[in-house]
Design an enzyme around this catalytic site. Sequence first.
Site, mmCIF file in Angstrom:
data_model
loop_
_atom_site.group_PDB
_atom_site.id
_atom_site.type_symbol
_atom_site.label_atom_id
_atom_site.label_comp_id
_atom_site.label_asym_id
_atom_site.label_seq_id
_atom_site.Cartn_x
_atom_site.Cartn_y
_atom_site.Cartn_z
ATOM 1 C CB SER A 115 29.939 30.542 37.397
ATOM 2 O OG SER A 115 31.122 31.251 37.091
ATOM 3 C CD GLN A 117 34.506 32.569 38.806
ATOM 4 O OE1 GLN A 117 35.484 33.235 38.485
ATOM 5 N NE2 GLN A 117 33.262 32.901 38.483
ATOM 6 C CG HIS A 119 40.467 32.397 38.501
ATOM 7 N ND1 HIS A 119 39.462 32.506 37.567
ATOM 8 C CD2 HIS A 119 40.114 33.221 39.524
ATOM 9 C CE1 HIS A 119 38.550 33.359 37.987
ATOM 10 N NE2 HIS A 119 38.924 33.802 39.184
ATOM 11 C CE LYS A 142 39.875 36.625 36.292
ATOM 12 N NZ LYS A 142 38.509 36.254 35.886
ATOM 13 C CD GLU A 144 39.259 36.586 41.050
ATOM 14 O OE1 GLU A 144 39.354 36.880 39.845
ATOM 15 O OE2 GLU A 144 38.228 36.101 41.550
ATOM 16 C CG HIS A 273 36.508 32.216 43.774
ATOM 17 N ND1 HIS A 273 37.551 31.535 43.174
ATOM 18 C CD2 HIS A 273 36.258 33.277 42.959
ATOM 19 C CE1 HIS A 273 37.916 32.151 42.069
ATOM 20 N NE2 HIS A 273 37.137 33.211 41.910
ATOM 21 N NE ARG A 292 31.941 31.416 33.758
ATOM 22 C CZ ARG A 292 32.692 31.841 32.756
ATOM 23 N NH1 ARG A 292 33.144 30.985 31.855
ATOM 24 N NH2 ARG A 292 33.005 33.118 32.650
ATOM 25 C CE LYS A 298 29.041 34.120 31.059
ATOM 26 N NZ LYS A 298 30.111 35.082 31.431
#
Length: 413
Positions: A115, A117, A119, A142, A144, A273, A292, A298
């Site tokens: 997706s 999305q 964070h 989050k 990453e 991203h 998302r 979802k």
Amino acid sequence: FNTQKHVLYRVIVLRIQMVSSSNTSSSGILELVCPVQHYDWGIDGEASLTAKIYHLNTGTKIDQNIPYAELWMGTHPNGPASVRQPDGSLLPLKQVLGKDLSFLFKILSVKKALSIQAHPDKELAQGLHTRFPSIYKDPNHKPEIAIALTPFEALCGFRVLDDIKNNLMKYPEFSALIPEEIRTAFSASSEADGKEVLKAFFAALMEADPALVKRQTAILSNRIKDTELPLEKLFLTLNKDYPDEVGCFMIFVMNYIQLQPGECIFMTANEPHAYLMGECVECMALSDNVVRAGLTPKFRDIPTLCKMLTYNTYSPSKVLTGPTALGKYSRIYEVPVEEFSVVQTDLPESGLVETIHHENECIILVLQGKIKLSGPDVVKTYSAGSILLLPANQEFIVESVESSALLFRAFKP
């Protein structure tokens, strides 16, 4: 009554001591058994590196008919690792450590786009978790890093405004999704004053009428059906996987990144991203928070995503980063957060050695080959698929055995 309480207390203490002593060798090395996630975008069966490592790590037979998307190495409650005991039984890693790790380490095998999305930062994550705990299941941020193991493709961050403007001119189907007033303001904007107009532009795209999106998708797909241009081929692929989805048009707004093995991207909070294809090692702060807005069946939280993004714009070269040397055979991927760093150690032939020492616990993933691990009161050999937790403040020597070896380790700096 007090005597009974005292006896019960001593029984509990002794039981804890027995469990603790049975959980670790004299060296403190823990052998981990890690869970897999079967998300729809994962790679099916034995074609998936995630599946292969999961099989080697757990002994579980690979099902050729299901996707293997992620292997989780850590203490997150949505996929906690376990510690293998001498008798073959398993205990939760968090129970053995008596705490959470600060990071979550993963392998990803991506067959089709995840997706679009972002964070949330810590403050937003806490607020979302408080208001919507069933959707945002923890209060942590989050950040990453994704380190490519194969050629790896992703959408990361917003393009510079001139690139988006050029795409508006080149693809009238894309332009048709944006109301004229917003499109005119966007076309007249500059990088200096572009954040607010980009925010309005992005929101308009995300909220475009589905019937209009479907119509323009069909027109564009037909017009470029024989294309050889990578970006246009990506549009056709996304539309095949997510038909008539507005997220397909995000390729004209976001940077399209193509990584080679060893290259990485780091995504901080509130940056959009989407991973598209390939396999990677990923590490993040201990969180599973995702907001998302496209390319997904979802739940989509478009208002939150549109509000939270930084709307920074940059070229692809600002996204790609590389490691720095650490020892003779290792490279460290340092990131501007306190929760984790990642090191890759590549021992290209048998008999090569590297020293490992960390102030905090370290998870080692043996991805290829076989290693001999030597430390306080221990010399033991581990093969590909072994996942180990090394204790803090102890020095270990890693040596490749029989042939080359490749391993990654994650730790809190």
